[in-house]
Design a protein around this motif. Structure first.
Motif, PDB file in Angstrom:
ATOM      1  N   LEU A  94     -42.221 -47.765  -1.105  1.00  0.00           N
ATOM      2  CA  LEU A  94     -43.415 -48.120  -1.881  1.00  0.00           C
ATOM      3  C   LEU A  94     -43.865 -46.966  -2.777  1.00  0.00           C
ATOM      4  N   LEU A  95     -43.785 -45.754  -2.269  1.00  0.00           N
ATOM      5  CA  LEU A  95     -44.172 -44.597  -3.072  1.00  0.00           C
ATOM      6  C   LEU A  95     -43.204 -44.395  -4.241  1.00  0.00           C
ATOM      7  N   ALA A  96     -41.923 -44.580  -3.990  1.00  0.00           N
ATOM      8  CA  ALA A  96     -40.947 -44.464  -5.071  1.00  0.00           C
ATOM      9  C   ALA A  96     -41.174 -45.543  -6.128  1.00  0.00           C
ATOM     10  N   ALA A  97     -41.511 -46.745  -5.685  1.00  0.00           N
ATOM     11  CA  ALA A  97     -41.790 -47.829  -6.629  1.00  0.00           C
ATOM     12  C   ALA A  97     -43.041 -47.524  -7.457  1.00  0.00           C
ATOM     13  N   ALA A  98     -44.054 -46.919  -6.842  1.00  0.00           N
ATOM     14  CA  ALA A  98     -45.275 -46.574  -7.578  1.00  0.00           C
ATOM     15  C   ALA A  98     -44.981 -45.540  -8.657  1.00  0.00           C
ATOM     16  N   VAL A  99     -44.179 -44.541  -8.317  1.00  0.00           N
ATOM     17  CA  VAL A  99     -43.823 -43.517  -9.304  1.00  0.00           C
ATOM     18  C   VAL A  99     -43.000 -44.122 -10.427  1.00  0.00           C
ATOM     19  N   LEU A 100     -42.016 -44.938 -10.089  1.00  0.00           N
ATOM     20  CA  LEU A 100     -41.183 -45.566 -11.110  1.00  0.00           C
ATOM     21  C   LEU A 100     -42.002 -46.472 -12.021  1.00  0.00           C
ATOM     22  N   LEU A 101     -42.903 -47.243 -11.453  1.00  0.00           N
ATOM     23  CA  LEU A 101     -43.753 -48.117 -12.257  1.00  0.00           C
ATOM     24  C   LEU A 101     -44.638 -47.302 -13.190  1.00  0.00           C
ATOM     25  N   GLY A 102     -45.209 -46.217 -12.686  1.00  0.00           N
ATOM     26  CA  GLY A 102     -46.038 -45.360 -13.532  1.00  0.00           C
ATOM     27  C   GLY A 102     -45.253 -44.770 -14.689  1.00  0.00           C
ATOM     28  N   LEU A 103     -44.046 -44.295 -14.409  1.00  0.00           N
ATOM     29  CA  LEU A 103     -43.214 -43.732 -15.473  1.00  0.00           C
ATOM     30  C   LEU A 103     -42.786 -44.786 -16.493  1.00  0.00           C
TER      31      LEU A 103
ATOM     32  N   TRP B   4     -50.576 -43.972 -21.136  1.00  0.00           N
ATOM     33  CA  TRP B   4     -50.500 -42.585 -20.698  1.00  0.00           C
ATOM     34  C   TRP B   4     -51.123 -42.356 -19.333  1.00  0.00           C
ATOM     35  N   TRP B   5     -52.035 -43.221 -18.922  1.00  0.00           N
ATOM     36  CA  TRP B   5     -52.745 -43.053 -17.667  1.00  0.00           C
ATOM     37  C   TRP B   5     -51.975 -43.608 -16.473  1.00  0.00           C
ATOM     38  N   ALA B   6     -50.884 -44.323 -16.726  1.00  0.00           N
ATOM     39  CA  ALA B   6     -50.160 -44.971 -15.631  1.00  0.00           C
ATOM     40  C   ALA B   6     -49.487 -43.959 -14.702  1.00  0.00           C
ATOM     41  N   ASP B   7     -48.919 -42.901 -15.254  1.00  0.00           N
ATOM     42  CA  ASP B   7     -48.256 -41.901 -14.423  1.00  0.00           C
ATOM     43  C   ASP B   7     -49.261 -41.147 -13.545  1.00  0.00           C
ATOM     44  N   PRO B   8     -50.397 -40.680 -14.088  1.00  0.00           N
ATOM     45  CA  PRO B   8     -51.393 -40.063 -13.201  1.00  0.00           C
ATOM     46  C   PRO B   8     -51.952 -41.044 -12.160  1.00  0.00           C
ATOM     47  N   ALA B   9     -52.080 -42.312 -12.528  1.00  0.00           N
ATOM     48  CA  ALA B   9     -52.566 -43.302 -11.566  1.00  0.00           C
ATOM     49  C   ALA B   9     -51.581 -43.441 -10.404  1.00  0.00           C
ATOM     50  N   ALA B  10     -50.285 -43.384 -10.705  1.00  0.00           N
ATOM     51  CA  ALA B  10     -49.275 -43.424  -9.644  1.00  0.00           C
ATOM     52  C   ALA B  10     -49.408 -42.189  -8.750  1.00  0.00           C
ATOM     53  N   GLY B  11     -49.754 -41.062  -9.331  1.00  0.00           N
ATOM     54  CA  GLY B  11     -49.990 -39.855  -8.540  1.00  0.00           C
ATOM     55  C   GLY B  11     -51.157 -40.023  -7.587  1.00  0.00           C
ATOM     56  N   TYR B  12     -52.207 -40.691  -8.033  1.00  0.00           N
ATOM     57  CA  TYR B  12     -53.344 -40.944  -7.160  1.00  0.00           C
ATOM     58  C   TYR B  12     -52.972 -41.885  -6.017  1.00  0.00           C
ATOM     59  N   VAL B  13     -52.096 -42.831  -6.293  1.00  0.00           N
ATOM     60  CA  VAL B  13     -51.607 -43.710  -5.223  1.00  0.00           C
ATOM     61  C   VAL B  13     -50.882 -42.876  -4.174  1.00  0.00           C
TER      62      VAL B  13
END
Length: 65
Positions: A14-23, A32-41
């Motif tokens: 799930l964490l890998a999917a969140a990072v990939l989705l953000g990127l 531009w905010w999607a990658d930092p949002a994945a970091g918050y997840v």
């Protein structure tokens, strides 16, 4: 023990999917905010796991999810 390993694998996926989705959202859609949002997840998941580890260490009991 096997249940714990399965849970760790699920969380890792799930964490890998969140990072990939953000990127992907950042690079393909220009969000531009999607990658930092994945970091918050990631941070929220890590804090939840830390809380559970400390709770188990202090109380010796397993809390229900």
């Amino acid at each position: 023990m096997l249940t714990t390993e399965g849970r760790v694998t699920l969380i890792d996926g799930l964490l890998a999917a969140a990072v990939l989705l953000g990127l992907l959202l950042n690079s393909l859609a220009g969000l531009w905010w999607a990658d930092p949002a994945a970091g918050y997840v990631l941070v929220c998941c890590a804090l939840r796991e830390v809380e559970e580890i400390f709770y188990d260490a202090v109380s010796g009991a397993r809390r229900l999810p």
